[in-house]
Design an enzyme around this catalytic site. Structure first.
Site, PDB file in Angstrom:
ATOM      1  N   ASP A  83      -9.686  -4.434  -5.110  1.00 43.61           N
ATOM      2  CA  ASP A  83      -9.119  -3.385  -4.497  1.00 43.61           C
ATOM      3  C   ASP A  83      -9.154  -2.240  -5.484  1.00 43.61           C
ATOM      4  OD1 ASP A  83      -7.160  -1.772  -3.112  1.00 43.61           O
ATOM      5  OD2 ASP A  83      -5.525  -2.952  -3.545  1.00 43.61           O
ATOM      6  N   HIS A 114      -7.904  -5.328  -0.424  1.00 38.38           N
ATOM      7  CA  HIS A 114      -6.765  -4.559   0.016  1.00 38.38           C
ATOM      8  C   HIS A 114      -6.313  -4.720   1.324  1.00 38.38           C
ATOM      9  CE1 HIS A 114      -3.816  -1.228  -0.354  1.00 38.38           C
ATOM     10  NE2 HIS A 114      -4.269  -0.774   0.984  1.00 38.38           N
ATOM     11  N   SER A 170       0.999  -1.454   0.044  1.00 38.83           N
ATOM     12  CA  SER A 170      -0.026  -0.040  -0.076  1.00 38.83           C
ATOM     13  C   SER A 170       0.973   1.276   0.185  1.00 38.83           C
ATOM     14  CB  SER A 170      -0.879   0.086   1.140  1.00 38.83           C
ATOM     15  OG  SER A 170      -1.975   1.046   1.075  1.00 38.83           O
TER      16      SER A 170
END
Length: 416
Positions: A356, A386, A200
């Site tokens: 995601d 995610h 991320s």
């Protein structure tokens, strides 16, 4: 005295009941805005996790309004309680807390004999540059270190909104350069086999760092041998890509939160979120320029299904553009770097998840690297969402696909 005490207790009870009803009402409203598609692994559990995280955020918001504490601090504290479970050190691993160039790190060293110097991975945790920590990523780093027999260095960079860009990237650079300089002598690691990676926001930092070091590289300086990017956030120019539309309401990262996190990273503010989501932060000429690299037609056909519609471009807001201008640069949006910068980065592993919002960032980045001749390995987790790797080996919070996703990371790291 007894009557007043009874009144006081009843008042407290009524206040607590009202607070509970308020929290329940807001959490319920938030949950009505989320959607967990049928293809996601552990749908019921993901709903429960989202409910828990929303509840924490709502209570934090109430405490901030009451002037008791900042929401972000409360959220970090609660997330740490939920996700950071420090278990005894397993056999085959040595774990040490250190400081590299003023940056706290945790070093995970395999204890099994090695025929030569080991490989290493510098890991930058996720959390939207706002949350996450060395402790919350303990299980991820243990897993990679043990399974791949790799020295892993988890970097505790400073967080927004207290510290804004480029503090996080500077911390990652400082820790990485320090480790590269002492890898062989202090840790038995071959400095030519040191990769950087993260998930991320951490994936964003890893990609940006590779570009920064490539620009600065001189003959005597070592650089990472690879970049390991796990559902990375790689651009803030377009929040209407197919994956943003298809997964806008899929936990644990909703579309609106991505804009919020980018703004927190850039300037510690969030008031411009609606303008970013409408696309009003990018002038028309820049949209055309970035469109070469963000064209939905360049995605696999399957990625354009599930209700994607092209949006009419909104007229840009000059004030908002001025606020976020730095965010369109390559150090915040590595996907938007020019070809010369991207062609100089090391080989990459990119992991994306089908459900995601950031899926397309990773696909576009992989495509660009491949076309520029940079070796790239891309894997998409078909039932992933995610943040999934954070739920590996978490007891009742574990998801079946989490370990499989991390195994893919381990398989790549073993090739370094």
């Amino acid at each position: 005295m007894g009557i007043w005490m009874a009144v006081f207790i009843l008042g407290l009870g009524a206040l607590a009941a009202a607070l509970c009803l308020l929290v329940i009402g807001v959490v319920y409203a938030e949950l009505m805005d989320c959607e967990v598609p049928a293809g996601v692994c552990g749908r019921a559990k993901l709903h429960m996790v989202h409910c828990l995280l929303v509840g924490v955020a709502v209570i934090g918001r109430i405490l901030e309004r009451l002037g008791l504490c900042r929401q972000v601090r409360f959220t970090r504290w609660c997330t740490g309680l939920i996700m950071a479970c420090r278990r005894p050190v397993p056999n085959g691993l040595r774990i040490k807390d250190r400081t590299f160039a003023g940056v706290p790190v945790r070093v995970y060293e395999p204890t099994a004999p090695s025929s030569g110097k080991r490989r290493a991975l510098l890991y930058f945790h996720g959390g939207g540059w706002v949350s996450g920590s060395i402790d919350t990523y303990e299980e991820v780093c243990r897993f990679i270190a043990l399974k791949s027999e790799t020295t892993v260095v988890s970097v505790g960079y400073r967080l927004a909104p207290e510290h804004t860009y480029p503090t996080q990237l500077d911390d990652c650079e400082a820790a990485s350069c320090h480790f590269l300089s002492v890898a062989a002598a202090s840790y038995g690691v071959d400095p030519r086999r040191v990769a950087v990676g993260g998930d991320s926001a951490g994936g964003n930092l890893a990609a940006a760092l590779c570009q920064r070091l490539a620009r600065q590289q001189e003959g005597h300086l070592l650089a990472p041998c690879a970049q390991v990017l796990i559902y990375p956030a790689l651009q803030m120019a377009d929040f209407d890509l197919p994956s943003y539309q298809q997964n806008r309401s899929v936990p644990v990262l909703l579309r609106a939160r991505v804009a919020f996190y980018f703004l927190q990273y850039l300037c510690g503010e969030a008031y411009a979120c609606p303008e970013l989501l409408k696309g009003r932060h990018v002038p028309a000429e820049l949209k055309l320029h970035y469109g070469r690299w963000l064209d939905p037609d360049d995605l696999p056909a399957a990625a354009r299904e599930r209700g994607f519609k092209r949006r009419v471009a909104s007229q840009h807001d000059g004030e908002v553009y001025h606020l976020i201008k730095a965010g369109l640069g390559a150090e915040v949006s590595p996907l938007l770097a020019d070809d010369a910068a991207l062609s100089a980065v090391p080989p990459a592993f990119v992991l994306t998840c089908e459900y995601d919002v950031l899926r397309d960032d990773g696909i576009f980045y992989s495509r660009r690297l491949e076309r520029l001749g940079v070796p790239v390995t891309w894997h998409n987790v078909p039932d992933g969402f995610h943040g999934i790797i954070s739920f590996c080996n978490k007891g009742w919070l574990s998801f079946a696909s989490a370990e499989g996703a991390l195994e893919r990371v381990v398989d790549y790291v073993k090739t370094l």
